[in-house]
Design a protein around this motif. Sequence first.
Motif, short mmCIF file in Angstrom:
data_model
loop_
_atom_site.label_atom_id
_atom_site.label_comp_id
_atom_site.label_asym_id
_atom_site.label_seq_id
_atom_site.Cartn_x
_atom_site.Cartn_y
_atom_site.Cartn_z
N ASN A 108 -20.91 5.17 -44.78
CA ASN A 108 -20.51 5.15 -43.37
C ASN A 108 -20.33 3.73 -42.85
O ASN A 108 -19.47 3.47 -42.02
N ALA B 297 -15.18 11.36 -36.46
CA ALA B 297 -16.16 10.46 -37.09
C ALA B 297 -17.55 11.09 -37.11
O ALA B 297 -17.95 11.79 -36.17
N ILE C 178 -21.41 10.10 -36.89
CA ILE C 178 -22.20 8.96 -36.42
C ILE C 178 -23.68 9.34 -36.34
O ILE C 178 -24.04 10.51 -36.37
N GLU D 23 -22.37 3.45 -32.80
CA GLU D 23 -21.33 3.79 -33.77
C GLU D 23 -20.13 4.46 -33.11
O GLU D 23 -19.04 4.51 -33.69
N ALA E 80 -16.22 4.05 -34.04
CA ALA E 80 -15.33 5.19 -34.31
C ALA E 80 -14.01 5.04 -33.56
O ALA E 80 -12.93 5.28 -34.12
N GLU F 230 -11.80 2.50 -35.20
CA GLU F 230 -11.19 2.93 -36.46
C GLU F 230 -10.15 4.03 -36.25
O GLU F 230 -9.57 4.53 -37.20
N ALA G 27 -10.62 7.11 -34.53
CA ALA G 27 -11.13 8.48 -34.56
C ALA G 27 -10.58 9.30 -33.40
O ALA G 27 -10.40 8.79 -32.29
N ILE H 212 -15.75 12.64 -32.07
CA ILE H 212 -16.95 12.66 -32.91
C ILE H 212 -17.15 14.08 -33.40
O ILE H 212 -17.34 15.01 -32.61
N ILE I 225 -17.06 6.71 -40.68
CA ILE I 225 -16.14 5.95 -39.81
C ILE I 225 -15.09 5.16 -40.58
O ILE I 225 -13.90 5.21 -40.27
#
Length: 570
Positions: A201, A278, A280, A285, A289, A292, A294, A297, A541
């Motif tokens: 991760n 993502a 997390i 985090e 996310a 990156e 995402a 979540i 992530i």
Amino acid sequence: MNVFLGVSASTGISIGKAFVIPEAVKRVIPQFPVSISQIEQEWSRFIKAKAKISGKIQKSLEEINNESKQDKIQRELLETYLLMLDDPVFLQEVKQNLEANPFNIEYILDVKTEEYANRLRISGNAYLTERAQDICDIFGRVLNELLNIHVFNINQVPDGAVIVGREMNPSDAIILSKRKIAGLVLTEGGTSSHVAILARNYGIPAVFGIEKITKEVHHGEKLIVDGTAGELITDPDAQTLSDYSEKIKIEQEHRAKILAFRDKPAQTKDGTRFSLMANIGTPEEAKMALEEGADGIGLFRTEFLFMQESVTTQLHNHAMSEEEQFEAYKSVLETMQGKPVTIRTLDAGGDKVIASIDRPDGVEKNPLMGLRAIRLTLNFPKLFKTQLRALYRASVYGNLKIMLPLITNVDQVVKTKELIAEVMEELDADGIPYNKDVPVGIMVETAAAGITADCFAKISDFFSIGTNDLTQYTIGVDRENQTIANLYNEFHLAVLRLIQHTIEAAEAENIPVSVCGEMAGKTDSVLVLAGMGIRTLSMGIHNIPYVKELLSSISIAELQSISSKTLNNL
């Protein structure tokens, strides 16, 4: 220079200095009589050890900046410890016992500490009961000082280090998110263990399964961790260092190209859209996310939030309060700006131990099959309702979905909904706003849930397939056990058929289905899952842009062909 072969637990290459985690030392209290003339000497040893611990606590207090609630909680605890160390009543009892029964001070202190703690436990006062564990903790540190036992503190690991050890607890592994760790090398641990998941991760190269590695590596020694090849190189020569530095440069260049996909939608080359979410474990985090790319979540592992609290505050008997949980959930929901956030209720137990005054410790012969996840929270409704209240209070700050772990029978969902109804009544009575329509779904991570998915689909708002536990429980292979790691196979036909059956059951009831296990972020399994009809994947992530790139290069027809061949591969 030496090369050690292990198993790749997290890909990538890194160079750093070794930080060797010492083997845990079990405290054994000696018992032997001392002469009258030695009593003063024993007492002096105790006073010196106590003073040393007080000094360490005072130093820790000076380092706290009081910027967060966590800092304030830690300050309160440490100040309580200082008061306990200087408690005149307790100290007088210890001295009197030493004088009346001349034995070594370690034995006297151990007996009196337990005796004093028991008095607090049976006092009937909730506050005093909580203090029982505190007094055992603080005077346990004095005992360690007397016995010359120096307990390892994971927070001592410096940035840029390669952690080397026999094993690492998931609670200690939280340090991976708090430090810029270069690599991780362990003897124990499976590639689907929670420690391996965390390493992946955070994009930390990791190699597991190297026997007696703590005996082979020296603290501070330069190491090369090749997580892709599953190799550890110690004391590399100049040419090897140069070669691997070049490999790292190439990796970084590739990563830079991949990051171009962060802001692009996840879709196949023929235009079929996917949602890449993502996984997390902390509010911090959530920001990673978003960076990156995402879409939301898909799994917030709240147990890591609880374990982080225990590690950072050293509050071994402290359950996260409703307010602390509310702030954490609110933070994630606000950070994600309306994107869906699936928060899993406490999945403690097994290898993820959460010590709490609301959940007494107990020894189980087979913890992975025992009181964990939904079984634990339903067994300790006070703990569960505190989390549910925090979740529903936070629900007005974003797009919340609540997910229940390790469900095996319909009654568990029914009982949870009864608790939710109680929570709603309490919030209504208190005039606290909340979203009455929060979707409540389940994780399909046991064969029982997969086989009876059609029943669960009638009472669940969504499914999320947890492939890690689903694989472990279906084929009977402990994913933490390195010795049988070769038997852990996510592509076992039994696992794939359970996934297929779950997808079909969800489609029949028109409820969403996703995958949030490790299969969701691996190249080969993404191809199979996408071909089976999965359109929502939740992963580590750092995997998100890589999966976006992968999907962009293939069509749905090609994915279905790959999936069909895999499902029919007997």
